[in-house]
Motif scaffolding. Structure first.
Motif, PDB file in Angstrom:
ATOM      1  N   GLY A 191       0.609  -1.162  -0.616  1.00  0.00           N
ATOM      2  CA  GLY A 191       0.128  -0.050  -0.085  1.00  0.00           C
ATOM      3  C   GLY A 191       0.155   1.402  -0.414  1.00  0.00           C
ATOM      4  N   ARG A 192       2.401   1.233  -0.057  1.00  0.00           N
ATOM      5  CA  ARG A 192       3.103   2.523   0.418  1.00  0.00           C
ATOM      6  C   ARG A 192       2.640   2.891  -0.593  1.00  0.00           C
ATOM      7  NH1 ARG A 192       8.909   0.600  -0.248  1.00  0.00           N
ATOM      8  NH2 ARG A 192       7.841  -1.607   1.099  1.00  0.00           N
ATOM      9  N   ILE A 193       2.647   3.578  -1.858  1.00  0.00           N
ATOM     10  CA  ILE A 193       1.810   4.111  -2.699  1.00  0.00           C
ATOM     11  C   ILE A 193       1.078   5.587  -2.456  1.00  0.00           C
ATOM     12  CG2 ILE A 193       1.502   5.395  -5.388  1.00  0.00           C
ATOM     13  CD1 ILE A 193       3.439   2.635  -6.047  1.00  0.00           C
ATOM     14  N   VAL A 194       0.063   4.242  -2.019  1.00  0.00           N
ATOM     15  CA  VAL A 194      -1.648   5.267  -2.012  1.00  0.00           C
ATOM     16  C   VAL A 194      -1.956   5.896  -0.433  1.00  0.00           C
ATOM     17  CG1 VAL A 194      -3.695   4.577  -1.206  1.00  0.00           C
ATOM     18  CG2 VAL A 194      -3.048   3.596  -3.214  1.00  0.00           C
ATOM     19  N   LEU A 195      -0.394   5.231   0.260  1.00  0.00           N
ATOM     20  CA  LEU A 195      -0.518   5.693   1.889  1.00  0.00           C
ATOM     21  C   LEU A 195       0.146   7.356   1.801  1.00  0.00           C
ATOM     22  CD1 LEU A 195       0.772   2.046   3.025  1.00  0.00           C
ATOM     23  CD2 LEU A 195      -2.010   3.948   3.231  1.00  0.00           C
ATOM     24  N   THR A 196       1.481   6.589   0.780  1.00  0.00           N
ATOM     25  CA  THR A 196       2.223   8.240   0.914  1.00  0.00           C
ATOM     26  C   THR A 196       1.372   9.525  -0.246  1.00  0.00           C
ATOM     27  OG1 THR A 196       4.051   6.354   0.500  1.00  0.00           O
ATOM     28  CG2 THR A 196       4.466   8.750   0.021  1.00  0.00           C
ATOM     29  N   ALA A 197       0.715   8.758  -0.890  1.00  0.00           N
ATOM     30  CA  ALA A 197      -0.316  10.315  -1.520  1.00  0.00           C
ATOM     31  C   ALA A 197      -1.271  10.549  -0.375  1.00  0.00           C
ATOM     32  CB  ALA A 197      -1.011   9.227  -2.813  1.00  0.00           C
ATOM     33  N   GLU A 232      -3.964  -2.377   7.475  1.00  0.00           N
ATOM     34  CA  GLU A 232      -3.828  -1.892   9.124  1.00  0.00           C
ATOM     35  C   GLU A 232      -2.761  -0.632   9.053  1.00  0.00           C
ATOM     36  OE1 GLU A 232      -5.009  -3.655  11.262  1.00  0.00           O
ATOM     37  OE2 GLU A 232      -4.131  -2.270  12.997  1.00  0.00           O
ATOM     38  N   SER A 233      -1.683  -0.434   8.045  1.00  0.00           N
ATOM     39  CA  SER A 233      -1.212   0.659   7.821  1.00  0.00           C
ATOM     40  C   SER A 233      -2.198   2.590   7.700  1.00  0.00           C
ATOM     41  CB  SER A 233       0.127   0.268   6.470  1.00  0.00           C
ATOM     42  OG  SER A 233       0.743  -0.448   6.589  1.00  0.00           O
ATOM     43  N   ALA A 234      -2.874   2.401   7.095  1.00  0.00           N
ATOM     44  CA  ALA A 234      -3.753   2.964   7.306  1.00  0.00           C
ATOM     45  C   ALA A 234      -4.298   3.569   8.397  1.00  0.00           C
ATOM     46  CB  ALA A 234      -4.634   3.049   6.109  1.00  0.00           C
ATOM     47  N   LYS A 235      -4.880   2.022   9.063  1.00  0.00           N
ATOM     48  CA  LYS A 235      -5.601   2.818  10.572  1.00  0.00           C
ATOM     49  C   LYS A 235      -4.295   3.719  11.732  1.00  0.00           C
ATOM     50  CE  LYS A 235      -8.871  -0.692  11.078  1.00  0.00           C
ATOM     51  NZ  LYS A 235      -8.656  -1.736  11.229  1.00  0.00           N
ATOM     52  N   ILE A 236      -3.454   2.494  11.633  1.00  0.00           N
ATOM     53  CA  ILE A 236      -1.970   3.168  12.902  1.00  0.00           C
ATOM     54  C   ILE A 236      -1.554   4.860  12.131  1.00  0.00           C
ATOM     55  CG2 ILE A 236       0.537   2.832  12.817  1.00  0.00           C
ATOM     56  CD1 ILE A 236      -0.264  -0.199  11.925  1.00  0.00           C
ATOM     57  N   GLN A 237      -1.702   4.950  10.437  1.00  0.00           N
ATOM     58  CA  GLN A 237      -1.066   5.804  10.427  1.00  0.00           C
ATOM     59  C   GLN A 237      -2.123   7.209  10.288  1.00  0.00           C
ATOM     60  OE1 GLN A 237       0.864   6.286   6.426  1.00  0.00           O
ATOM     61  NE2 GLN A 237       1.210   4.027   6.887  1.00  0.00           N
ATOM     62  N   ALA A 282      -7.403   6.782   3.054  1.00  0.00           N
ATOM     63  CA  ALA A 282      -6.422   5.425   1.962  1.00  0.00           C
ATOM     64  C   ALA A 282      -7.224   4.456   2.150  1.00  0.00           C
ATOM     65  CB  ALA A 282      -5.465   5.308   2.436  1.00  0.00           C
ATOM     66  N   SER A 283      -7.821   2.854   1.065  1.00  0.00           N
ATOM     67  CA  SER A 283      -8.373   1.999   1.590  1.00  0.00           C
ATOM     68  C   SER A 283      -7.505   1.292   0.406  1.00  0.00           C
ATOM     69  CB  SER A 283      -9.101   2.205   1.307  1.00  0.00           C
ATOM     70  OG  SER A 283     -10.243   2.616   0.306  1.00  0.00           O
ATOM     71  N   PHE A 284      -8.207  -0.583   0.758  1.00  0.00           N
ATOM     72  CA  PHE A 284      -7.156  -0.860  -0.114  1.00  0.00           C
ATOM     73  C   PHE A 284      -7.874  -2.514  -0.328  1.00  0.00           C
ATOM     74  CE2 PHE A 284      -4.089   1.287   1.750  1.00  0.00           C
ATOM     75  CZ  PHE A 284      -2.841   1.611   1.245  1.00  0.00           C
ATOM     76  N   SER A 285      -8.428  -3.051  -1.138  1.00  0.00           N
ATOM     77  CA  SER A 285      -9.399  -4.240  -1.809  1.00  0.00           C
ATOM     78  C   SER A 285      -8.874  -5.372  -2.000  1.00  0.00           C
ATOM     79  CB  SER A 285     -10.947  -3.355  -2.215  1.00  0.00           C
ATOM     80  OG  SER A 285     -10.230  -3.157  -3.142  1.00  0.00           O
TER      81      SER A 285
END
Ligand SMILES: C[S@@+](CC[C@H](N)C(=O)[O-])C[C@H]1O[C@@H](n2cnc3c(N)ncnc32)[C@H](O)[C@@H]1O
Length: 285
Positions: A64-70, A93-98, A104-107
């Motif tokens: 998820g690093r690209i969307v998380l960083t965006a 999980e990373s999106a929640k922690i950050q 930012a979501s992932f499916s």
């Protein structure tokens, strides 16, 4: 064969195992999981000029690093899709922690079947053949002006608006070489076809038939029928919805700029002996 490509067969087996939502058959494996180095992620988003107004979609989003960083660094929103359940779980999980899960979501989804029409920026780090299998989908679903960023593998026969090439030691573990390329493309509005244009009287007193064709997707070629003669379109370029070209009429060059939208073009033209004046065109019947 580079390491990235040779990882494919192992990854194909892994992806098939991970994709437990198999309706009919397992999705095509578009590439093994190898993350873009963080510096490349930053360069990809910078090259796309991502900002708070953008909606970023990463096809094959890995951790998820690209969307998380965006979302975190560039203030954008977006989503990623991947066939690897664990990676999708980790990314959410990373999106929640950050604290950015609202942006930012992932499916778990097959990227070939994902609706990408919401993107203003689309990113991918996929195998070269996959990137090219997506060309039709990109043109059919993305809005004019959408920026496409591809890490390492370009879209064949598609003129890149910009490319960045660099050497990165981090890439040796991924591809076996240091070379890294980031490609930027812009989706053009549909411009190819016949147009009936109304130009300033200095250029033509009557309506002009303008025939335009696409070369390498965003380069514009064609001709204008003026005073019973065909005049070639020169330096034609489509940048999102903005069309630019030159015509040499009566020994003088005229520079045209126009916005192509919903079957019409509205713009300005200027040249020797002609102050900026309006011109327009509509699809020829
Ligand atoms: C090279 S990794 C890129 C990860 C991330 N985009 C990055 O740049 O760090 C490619 C990813 O695509 C995923 N993938 C492969 N085929 C896919 C498909 N058909 N649909 C969705 N994801 C897929 C893989 O599981 C892998 O995580």
């Amino acid at each position: 064969m580079n390491l990235f490509l040779s990882l494919l067969s192992a990854a194909a087996l892994f992806a098939t195992t991970c994709y437990t939502h198999a309706q009919d058959k397992a999705p095509v494996n578009a590439g093994p999981y190898v993350p873009s180095p963080t510096s490349v992620v930053a360069d990809m988003l910078t090259l796309a000029d991502v900002g708070p107004k953008d909606f970023v979609i990463d096809l094959g989003s890995g951790d998820g690093r690209i969307v998380l960083t965006a979302a975190k660094v560039f203030g954008a929103r977006g989503f990623g899709v991947d066939i690897n359940e664990k990676l999708v779980r980790d990314a959410n999980e990373s999106a929640k922690i950050q604290g950015i899960a609202d942006r930012a979501s992932f499916s778990i989804q097959d990227l070939f079947k994902t609706d990408i029409s919401k993107a203003t920026v689309l990113t991918m780090y996929l195998l070269p053949n996959t990137v090219n299998m997506l060309k039709g989908k990109l043109l059919a679903e993305l809005k004019p002006g959408t920026r496409i960023i591809s890490h390492d593998y370009g879209l064949a026969d598609w003129w890149a608006a910009k490319t960045i090439t660099m050497d990165l030691e981090d890439k040796i573990a991924i591809s076996g070489v240091t070379t890294t390329i980031i490609f930027l493309y812009k989706v053009p509005a549909k411009f190819a076809g016949s147009w009936s244009a109304k130009l300033p009287a200095t250029i033509s007193k009557g309506p002009v038939n303008l025939d335009l064709t696409a070369h390498l997707v965003t380069r514009v070629r064609g001709k204008a029928r003026i005073g019973g003669k065909d005049v070639g379109v020169e330096e034609g370029l489509m940048n999102g919805e903005v069309l630019k070209f030159k015509l040499l009429v009566g020994g003088k060059y005229f520079d045209f700029v126009g916005t192509v939208k919903d079957g019409s073009i509205e713009g300005t033209v200027e040249g020797e002996g002609l102050k900026p004046a309006t011109w327009s065109a509509s699809t020829a019947k």
